[in-house]
Design a protein around this motif. Structure first.
Motif, PDB file in Angstrom:
ATOM      1  N   GLU A  25      37.760  35.001  40.396  1.00 31.25           N
ATOM      2  CA  GLU A  25      36.676  35.957  40.616  1.00 31.25           C
ATOM      3  C   GLU A  25      37.219  37.308  41.076  1.00 31.25           C
ATOM      4  O   GLU A  25      36.758  38.367  40.608  1.00 31.25           O
ATOM      5  N   LEU A  26      38.191  37.290  41.987  1.00 28.19           N
ATOM      6  CA  LEU A  26      38.760  38.561  42.449  1.00 28.19           C
ATOM      7  C   LEU A  26      39.434  39.299  41.297  1.00 28.19           C
ATOM      8  O   LEU A  26      39.311  40.528  41.168  1.00 28.19           O
ATOM      9  N   ASP A 352      35.307  33.446  55.730  1.00 24.49           N
ATOM     10  CA  ASP A 352      35.135  34.556  56.665  1.00 24.49           C
ATOM     11  C   ASP A 352      36.498  35.132  57.023  1.00 24.49           C
ATOM     12  O   ASP A 352      37.536  34.463  56.886  1.00 24.49           O
ATOM     13  N   TYR A 353      36.473  36.365  57.540  1.00 26.06           N
ATOM     14  CA  TYR A 353      37.681  36.963  58.097  1.00 26.06           C
ATOM     15  C   TYR A 353      37.935  36.385  59.476  1.00 26.06           C
ATOM     16  O   TYR A 353      37.006  36.163  60.249  1.00 26.06           O
ATOM     17  N   HIS A 354      39.223  36.127  59.769  1.00 24.45           N
ATOM     18  CA  HIS A 354      39.581  35.605  61.090  1.00 24.45           C
ATOM     19  C   HIS A 354      39.410  36.723  62.115  1.00 24.45           C
ATOM     20  O   HIS A 354      39.948  37.824  61.939  1.00 24.45           O
ATOM     21  N   PRO A 355      38.675  36.467  63.185  1.00 26.21           N
ATOM     22  CA  PRO A 355      38.388  37.550  64.144  1.00 26.21           C
ATOM     23  C   PRO A 355      39.595  38.012  64.956  1.00 26.21           C
ATOM     24  O   PRO A 355      39.572  39.101  65.517  1.00 26.21           O
ATOM     25  N   TYR A 380      30.581  33.416  45.227  1.00 23.61           N
ATOM     26  CA  TYR A 380      30.090  33.410  46.605  1.00 23.61           C
ATOM     27  C   TYR A 380      31.202  33.798  47.586  1.00 23.61           C
ATOM     28  O   TYR A 380      30.973  34.570  48.525  1.00 23.61           O
ATOM     29  N   VAL A 381      32.416  33.263  47.361  1.00 26.35           N
ATOM     30  CA  VAL A 381      33.541  33.588  48.251  1.00 26.35           C
ATOM     31  C   VAL A 381      33.884  35.071  48.146  1.00 26.35           C
ATOM     32  O   VAL A 381      34.087  35.750  49.160  1.00 26.35           O
ATOM     33  N   PHE A 385      34.224  38.044  50.854  1.00 25.86           N
ATOM     34  CA  PHE A 385      35.465  38.807  50.946  1.00 25.86           C
ATOM     35  C   PHE A 385      35.184  40.310  50.913  1.00 25.86           C
ATOM     36  O   PHE A 385      35.785  41.092  51.650  1.00 25.86           O
ATOM     37  N   GLU A 386      34.250  40.712  50.059  1.00 24.86           N
ATOM     38  CA  GLU A 386      33.896  42.127  49.923  1.00 24.86           C
ATOM     39  C   GLU A 386      32.769  42.541  50.860  1.00 24.86           C
ATOM     40  O   GLU A 386      32.264  43.664  50.769  1.00 24.86           O
TER      41      GLU A 386
END
Length: 429
Positions: A25-26, A352-355, A380-381, A385-386
């Motif tokens: 997808e990316l 998700d992005y790691h905080p 969906y991923v 990501f975006e």
């Protein structure tokens, strides 16, 4: 932060359904520098995404996943139609059971979405009258059929997806050079930034963003706390004769939500009957010299798994046979193993992005049900990501501040409580 430029380098660790669908997808969205790392070329033999069959269904108590499942079924009936067998799905539970309102809620979810699927309830041996190949006594069972469901050739689907990735320009690194030992970080201000990975070959691969799509192996690289727990679920196969397989060729996938036991129609060509348990599974006690935390965790071995099942796991599979297919209950298994889930407390994925680490994004937590979304999962991923995903998706798939250990998951599990394998059992894995 998400990449500011589509020319930035993205390294995806893991060539399973999350990693490959995200990579494709990316690439299709214009990211020109996407590389997938894994120990083996896909289909990775011991990956959770690879096997002769996986259940395809939109039946979910949670409307979010039901909607996503209906979206995926369109893909299974289109591009992935050659891998999809629309056998139908028989969902059953013990009569009078109150612990699995999941079944009723799943039916209600599909109806609320106006799904054009045929759902028919059954009571007792109506199931065996319709499908004589299911020859057990189901008089104490109830449930429904969904005729739009079925199963997919998982290995073939993953192979097709990997080929599409290659055609789209995704790079692959495998072997020791693709086996990631640890993440490479740099400290910037008060936060760390992941800038690449170190491999078992002693080399490194730099990246602007690293995506962990490592499934049950994730704890080798980061401490997920109680956000995920890797559990082994029993799977076994037995050989049927051509005559026995013919008797069952029109049978649906069958699942007993009261025990977690499920089975597929015999695999065409091999006449293998596959059964498994969608339950709470087994934990291991594992350590990694590469992880910052020295605490033990549950995870499969880095090498391919051995053909071992705990005694109580095999007993549970044979009890399922005794109920649905009693003629086969004492037949030897020709293959057996543990299939590894990456469970989260409520069965929600972690995308998700790691905080605490800039440059680190996670796409994991499949909880034993992610594969069915293969045709649409990458979309969906990539939205997450975006940072384009819906608020509902962002909240559902977030890396939460804290989490409680898996108890009932999403409500679809059955069978005995999870247990830690004895050391002598772990030695046989």
């Amino acid at each position: 932060m998400s990449p500011s430029s589509k020319s930035n380098s993205i390294v995806i660790i893991g060539a399973g359904v999350f990693g490959l669908s995200t990579a494709l997808e990316l690439s299709e969205r214009g990211y020109a520098n996407v590389t997938v790392l894994d120990r083996r070329l896909p289909p990775v033999p011991d990956g959770s995404s690879v096997d002769v069959s996986r259940i395809i269904r939109p039946d979910y108590a949670d409307v979010f996943y039901a909607r996503m499942g209906l979206d995926a079924v369109k893909g299974w009936n289109a591009e992935y139609a050659s891998f999809f067998h629309r056998s139908g799905l028989l969902c059953a539970q013990s009569k009078g059971s109150t612990e699995h309102s999941y079944l009723d809620q799943s039916k209600q979810s599909l109806e609320s979405l106006g799904a054009s699927v045929t759902i028919q309830t059954f009571h007792g041996n109506e199931a065996t009258e319709r499908h004589p190949g299911i020859h057990g006594d189901l008089s104490d069972m109830q449930g429904y059929w969904n005729t739009e469901c079925g199963w997919a050739d998982a290995e073939g689907s993953i192979t097709h997806l990997a080929q599409k990735c290659s055609q789209a320009g995704v790079s692959f690194i495998t072997g020791k050079h693709g086996t990631v030992n640890n993440l490479i970080t740099e400290t910037h201000s008060t936060k760390s930034k992941v800038v690449g990975v170190a491999t078992a070959a002693g080399t490194s691969v730099s990246a602007d963003t690293v995506i962990l799509a490592t499934g049950a192996w994730t704890p080798y690289l980061i401490d997920t706390g109680d956000r995920t727990i890797s559990t082994g679920q029993p799977v076994a196969f037995m050989q049927l004769t051509p005559e026995e397989a013919k008797e069952m060729q029109n049978c649906p996938v069958m699942i007993n939500l009261s025990t977690g036991w499920f089975a597929f129609p015999p695999t065409p060509g091999t006449n293998l009957l596959k059964m498994a348990r969608h339950g709470y599974g087994f934990e291991t006690t594992t350590n990694s010299p590469h992880r910052q935390s020295d605490s033990s965790f549950s995870a499969p071995k880095m090498s391919s798994q051995s053909p071992f099942l705990p005694t109580d796991a095999e007993k549970s599979l044979r009890e399922g046979l005794a109920l649905f297919l009693p003629r086969f209950k004492d037949r030897p298994f020709v293959q057996r193993r543990l299939c590894w889930y990456t469970d989260t407390p409520k069965g929600d994925f972690i995308v998700d992005y790691h905080p605490e680490h800039d440059g680190l994004f996670l796409a994991t937590g499949g909880s034993g049900h992610a594969f069915k979304f293969l045709p649409v999962l990458g979309r969906y991923v990539a939205d997450s990501f975006e940072r384009k995903a819906s608020q509902e998706q962002r909240e559902k798939w977030a890396w939460t501040a804290t989490a409680n250990r898996l108890s009932k998951g999403d409500g679809s599990r059955g069978g005995p409580p999870k247990r830690v394998l004895l050391l002598e059992e772990q030695a046989r894995l």
